[in-house]
Scaffold this active site. Structure first.
Site, PDB file in Angstrom:
ATOM      1  N   THR A  33      46.818  44.523  35.637  1.00  0.00           N
ATOM      2  CA  THR A  33      48.025  45.273  35.155  1.00  0.00           C
ATOM      3  C   THR A  33      48.086  46.417  34.633  1.00  0.00           C
ATOM      4  O   THR A  33      47.063  46.476  33.751  1.00  0.00           O
ATOM      5  CB  THR A  33      48.909  44.179  34.428  1.00  0.00           C
ATOM      6  OG1 THR A  33      49.082  43.068  35.243  1.00  0.00           O
ATOM      7  CG2 THR A  33      50.119  44.520  33.943  1.00  0.00           C
ATOM      8  N   GLY A  90      42.329  47.755  34.076  1.00  0.00           N
ATOM      9  CA  GLY A  90      42.347  48.599  33.444  1.00  0.00           C
ATOM     10  C   GLY A  90      42.046  48.145  31.953  1.00  0.00           C
ATOM     11  O   GLY A  90      41.700  47.096  31.678  1.00  0.00           O
ATOM     12  N   LYS A 102      42.535  45.045  25.603  1.00  0.00           N
ATOM     13  CA  LYS A 102      43.429  44.860  26.605  1.00  0.00           C
ATOM     14  C   LYS A 102      44.935  44.076  26.123  1.00  0.00           C
ATOM     15  O   LYS A 102      44.780  43.572  25.127  1.00  0.00           O
ATOM     16  CB  LYS A 102      42.827  44.174  27.762  1.00  0.00           C
ATOM     17  CG  LYS A 102      41.884  44.936  28.549  1.00  0.00           C
ATOM     18  CD  LYS A 102      41.260  44.156  29.628  1.00  0.00           C
ATOM     19  CE  LYS A 102      42.283  43.557  30.560  1.00  0.00           C
ATOM     20  NZ  LYS A 102      43.189  44.860  31.224  1.00  0.00           N
ATOM     21  N   GLY A 103      45.952  44.470  26.887  1.00  0.00           N
ATOM     22  CA  GLY A 103      47.103  43.700  26.531  1.00  0.00           C
ATOM     23  C   GLY A 103      48.323  44.676  26.170  1.00  0.00           C
ATOM     24  O   GLY A 103      49.181  44.194  25.776  1.00  0.00           O
ATOM     25  N   GLY A 104      48.020  45.930  26.424  1.00  0.00           N
ATOM     26  CA  GLY A 104      48.971  47.037  26.167  1.00  0.00           C
ATOM     27  C   GLY A 104      50.225  46.885  26.843  1.00  0.00           C
ATOM     28  O   GLY A 104      51.413  47.056  26.867  1.00  0.00           O
ATOM     29  N   GLU A 111      45.484  38.351  32.544  1.00  0.00           N
ATOM     30  CA  GLU A 111      44.258  39.208  32.659  1.00  0.00           C
ATOM     31  C   GLU A 111      42.946  38.434  32.382  1.00  0.00           C
ATOM     32  O   GLU A 111      41.996  38.332  32.955  1.00  0.00           O
ATOM     33  CB  GLU A 111      44.468  40.561  32.229  1.00  0.00           C
ATOM     34  CG  GLU A 111      45.505  41.371  32.564  1.00  0.00           C
ATOM     35  CD  GLU A 111      45.800  42.568  31.774  1.00  0.00           C
ATOM     36  OE1 GLU A 111      46.197  43.549  32.343  1.00  0.00           O
ATOM     37  OE2 GLU A 111      45.645  42.629  30.783  1.00  0.00           O
ATOM     38  N   LYS A 129      39.910  56.419  26.862  1.00  0.00           N
ATOM     39  CA  LYS A 129      39.815  55.117  26.505  1.00  0.00           C
ATOM     40  C   LYS A 129      38.543  54.783  25.942  1.00  0.00           C
ATOM     41  O   LYS A 129      38.246  53.764  25.558  1.00  0.00           O
ATOM     42  CB  LYS A 129      40.127  54.201  27.831  1.00  0.00           C
ATOM     43  CG  LYS A 129      41.552  54.387  28.464  1.00  0.00           C
ATOM     44  CD  LYS A 129      42.706  54.094  27.350  1.00  0.00           C
ATOM     45  CE  LYS A 129      44.144  54.643  27.928  1.00  0.00           C
ATOM     46  NZ  LYS A 129      44.427  53.954  29.264  1.00  0.00           N
TER      47      LYS A 129
END
Length: 262
Positions: A33, A90, A102-104, A111, A129
């Protein structure tokens, strides 16, 4: 279309395009995602339409599921797939050991479940990143709605004993209302600035009542595909200890994504 992309979108696109090479006929593939993962889904969709690629895609969010169906990917659930050959997703940050934040995009729970149910996880990211130490990006923590303010207070109190530079947090909002994940939970964003011991922090957070999962992905990523705005791509495989470099040329008339809205 490619010629009209900004340098950052070019970087995301070439990373996604290169990572699509990992996808083989007959695979069960976890689909991430976020903006970079969306490029990947579109690239795989092109392979399905033009090359006859046959895969089963397991999306990590409703947004990804909708896009995957739009581009012709056969979408199934993780329960149907049981286990995955590969997940490509991503990241908001990655360090030299390929540990991630992750998790933005708010999908960290699904995920992480999908990534850990895979033989291999590939991360696709633009070069911006990469960090020396995780923590500049706010760390997302998914919490249940019941008593979330109490959970937030407990988290902030616990951070006092952790190796971090910042200890403030905020409830993620969607306009005037709290952001709600696909699982019906809320997200606390922790402003830590620097995480000295990510493994310890992840374990401590997940032991707290009210916390569902956190956005630290430790020892999950196998390789990262890094895109640059000039078309260069670097692939780092932590298991094989290899670094490969390549360049993808852009075709100004390429209409790969003209039928899809960003």
């Amino acid at each position: 279309m490619s010629g009209e992309l900004s340098p950052i979108d070019k970087a995301k696109f070439v990373a996604a395009k290169r990572a699509a090479d990992y996808v083989e006929d007959g695979m069960r593939v976890g689909l991430g995602t976020g903006s970079t993962a969306a490029w990947l889904v579109r690239c795989i969709g092109e392979m399905v339409r033009n090359d006859g690629l046959r895969i089963k895609g397991v999306p990590t969010s409703t947004r990804t599921a909708e896009l995957a169906r739009d581009v012709g990917i056969d979408v199934i659930s993780l329960d149907e797939a049981k286990w995955l050959d590969l997940t490509i997703d991503g990241a908001d940050e990655f360090d030299g050991d390929l540990n991630l934040i992750k998790g933005g995009g708010g999908a960290l729970l699904q995920e992480k479940i999908v990534a850990t149910a895979s033989d291999q996880m590939i991360v696709i990211a633009d070069v911006g990143k990469e960090v020396e130490t995780l923590g500049a990006f706010p760390l997302p923590v998914e919490v249940i709605p019941f008593g979330w303010q109490t959970t937030q207070a407990l988290v902030e109190e616990t951070l006092i004993s952790m190796d971090v530079l910042g200890r403030s947090s905020s409830l993620r909002m969607n306009g005037a209302r709290p952001f709600v994940t696909d699982e019906g939970n809320h997200i606390l964003d922790l402003y830590l600035n620097r995480i000295g011991n990510a493994r310890q922090l992840s374990l401590v957070l997940n032991q707290m009542p009210g916390v569902v999962e956190n956005g630290l992905f430790i020892d999950i990523c196998d390789a990262v595909v890094i895109g640059y705005g000039d078309g260069r791509v670097e692939v780092r495989d932590i298991n094989q200890g290899t670094i490969e470099q390549d360049r993808l040329d852009f075709v100004e008339t390429d209409n790969l994504f003209t039928d899809l809205a960003d």
